[in-house]
Write an enzyme that holds these catalytic residues in place. Sequence first.
Site, PDB file in Angstrom:
ATOM      1  N   GLY A  65     121.673  -7.348  15.651  1.00  0.00           N
ATOM      2  CA  GLY A  65     120.789  -8.512  15.496  1.00  0.00           C
ATOM      3  C   GLY A  65     119.395  -8.088  15.065  1.00  0.00           C
ATOM      4  N   THR A  88     117.947  -8.286  12.281  1.00  0.00           N
ATOM      5  CA  THR A  88     117.251  -9.211  11.372  1.00  0.00           C
ATOM      6  C   THR A  88     116.759 -10.464  12.084  1.00  0.00           C
ATOM      7  OG1 THR A  88     119.377 -10.202  10.836  1.00  0.00           O
ATOM      8  CG2 THR A  88     118.570  -8.517   9.310  1.00  0.00           C
ATOM      9  N   SER A 125     121.569 -15.598  28.359  1.00  0.00           N
ATOM     10  CA  SER A 125     120.693 -16.733  28.042  1.00  0.00           C
ATOM     11  C   SER A 125     120.622 -17.758  29.165  1.00  0.00           C
ATOM     12  CB  SER A 125     121.238 -17.406  26.779  1.00  0.00           C
ATOM     13  OG  SER A 125     120.668 -18.686  26.610  1.00  0.00           O
ATOM     14  N   GLU A 145     120.790 -20.703  28.649  1.00  0.00           N
ATOM     15  CA  GLU A 145     121.766 -21.758  28.311  1.00  0.00           C
ATOM     16  C   GLU A 145     123.003 -21.657  29.211  1.00  0.00           C
ATOM     17  OE1 GLU A 145     122.174 -24.453  25.839  1.00  0.00           O
ATOM     18  OE2 GLU A 145     120.035 -24.294  26.252  1.00  0.00           O
ATOM     19  N   HIS A 163     112.401 -18.134  24.168  1.00  0.00           N
ATOM     20  CA  HIS A 163     111.184 -17.429  23.758  1.00  0.00           C
ATOM     21  C   HIS A 163     111.027 -17.556  22.251  1.00  0.00           C
ATOM     22  CE1 HIS A 163     114.556 -14.676  24.333  1.00  0.00           C
ATOM     23  NE2 HIS A 163     114.137 -14.063  23.240  1.00  0.00           N
ATOM     24  N   ASP A 205     129.398  -5.376  11.353  1.00  0.00           N
ATOM     25  CA  ASP A 205     129.526  -6.751  11.852  1.00  0.00           C
ATOM     26  C   ASP A 205     130.088  -6.706  13.269  1.00  0.00           C
ATOM     27  OD1 ASP A 205     130.692  -9.508  12.185  1.00  0.00           O
ATOM     28  OD2 ASP A 205     129.962  -9.689  10.132  1.00  0.00           O
ATOM     29  N   LEU A 206     129.623  -7.602  14.116  1.00  0.00           N
ATOM     30  CA  LEU A 206     130.125  -7.629  15.498  1.00  0.00           C
ATOM     31  C   LEU A 206     131.613  -7.963  15.551  1.00  0.00           C
ATOM     32  CD1 LEU A 206     127.151  -9.411  17.320  1.00  0.00           C
ATOM     33  CD2 LEU A 206     127.886  -7.026  17.592  1.00  0.00           C
ATOM     34  N   LEU A 228     121.745  -7.718  20.559  1.00  0.00           N
ATOM     35  CA  LEU A 228     121.030  -8.980  20.323  1.00  0.00           C
ATOM     36  C   LEU A 228     121.742  -9.839  19.284  1.00  0.00           C
ATOM     37  CD1 LEU A 228     117.333  -7.662  20.123  1.00  0.00           C
ATOM     38  CD2 LEU A 228     118.766  -8.061  22.112  1.00  0.00           C
ATOM     39  N   TYR A 262     128.151 -22.390  22.672  1.00  0.00           N
ATOM     40  CA  TYR A 262     127.248 -21.226  22.719  1.00  0.00           C
ATOM     41  C   TYR A 262     127.082 -20.763  24.166  1.00  0.00           C
ATOM     42  CZ  TYR A 262     122.843 -18.610  22.816  1.00  0.00           C
ATOM     43  OH  TYR A 262     121.878 -17.654  23.054  1.00  0.00           O
ATOM     44  N   ARG A 295     110.186 -17.170  14.693  1.00  0.00           N
ATOM     45  CA  ARG A 295     111.321 -17.984  15.141  1.00  0.00           C
ATOM     46  C   ARG A 295     111.953 -18.684  13.934  1.00  0.00           C
ATOM     47  NH1 ARG A 295     115.251 -18.695  18.923  1.00  0.00           N
ATOM     48  NH2 ARG A 295     114.616 -20.087  20.596  1.00  0.00           N
TER      49      ARG A 295
END
Length: 329
Positions: free
Chosen positions: A9, A11, A128, A130, A182, A57-58, A79, A152, A187
């Site tokens: 992650g 980028t 997270s 979430e 955050h 790639d994950l 990330l 998610y 962002r």
Amino acid sequence: MAKSALITGITGQDGLYLAELLLSKGYDVHGLIRGQNNPKLEVVQSIAPDVKLHFGDLLDTSSIMRTLDASAPDEVYNLGAISFVAYSWENASVTSQVTGLGVLNVLESIRNYAGSDLAKVRFYQASSSEMFGKVQEVPQRESTLLWPRSPYGVSKVYGHYMTINYRESYGMHASSGILFNHESPRRGPEFVTRKVSMAVARIKLGLQDDITLGNLDAKRDWGYAGDYVRAMWLMLQQPVADDYVISTGETHSIKELLDAAFAAVGIDDWAGYVKQDPRFMRPAEVELLIGDSSKAKEVLGWTPEVNFNELVAMMVENDLKEQSALHKA
Ligand code: NAP
Ligand code: F7E
């Protein structure tokens, strides 16, 4: 010898801040970047030219294993994720694969890579707030029951427990940071803070008439990304791996976000500039998030440095500069 760190992650918003932090501490920093001709490659190379990028790639475990061999990391920060909650309902399967199973792919790759010397690699998972979803306790802490409200959130719960499971099953130094929202000038524009800061800047400059949003009553505990990546690093410096809530302990509604953003350009009454559309409402909303990060304060010595009003002002100021430059060009 310099420590080596691998960031998936790289980028994303956090990936870049973390890379800058680790480079400033003398780390050899490696990043996993996906896709053919990724448009963000140039951004990473211009902001953090010393980061060594590896294509992978994950979803592709062999690419993760190859990257581990090439980077020989002491620390791995996972990330990478599909991170936009609204998108996850429309794309539940791929979100589950990347945000959920992707964590397993990294953990398994580390296990294979490190072999009998598992302690040589420390792992950070980007969990997270979430995961708290329909909150079962206020404020939310490490022990609060998880009740995710989106594909998610469900995927993050999977990654969170898989991280704990690898710690408990294999003794891996694997920690999860349960980070609350955050934000920063970096962002993505799909998230509400940046959507608002960009629109307010454009309204002030006469480039846009109004902004259309969804639920204005939802409340979030918003902090500054630069502060939060410091907490990630601190977690991996502990002798024992663990899970930590990272938050400011303050919550604000979207209406309060609008108050702060419009105030930053001298507009007190924003009612005439804001529209609502059900298109931006979610099938199941996370109504209230507010975190208790006293464990992080006690054990890691971590506290946030940028408050809500400073964060919003920083984002609006950045977008005023960016939008004026774009308009002049
Ligand atoms: P972000 O800006 O959306 O970045 C996500 C990163 O994941 C991007 O670099 C993206 O690459 C990469 N990615 C997506 N799919 C991938 C795949 N299949 N393989 C490899 N990489 C892939 O997210 P962020 O705000 O920096 O957040 C970082 C992490 O923390 C995420 O896991 C997020 O879910 C989690 N988190 C964020 C917050 C927050 O408030 N920001 C709070 C709690 C947890 P591309 O650029 O190529 O798309
Ligand atoms: O929404 C409301 C929306 O998309 C915040 C991710 O980084 O943080 C982030 O997830 C709130 C929600 O972030 C619009 O309904 C109203 O209540 O900025 P957001 P999020 O969903 O909280 C967590 C911690 C993560 O882990 C995620 O990866 O704002 N809202 N109107 C809106 N949201 C958006 N995006 N757009 C609107 O127009």
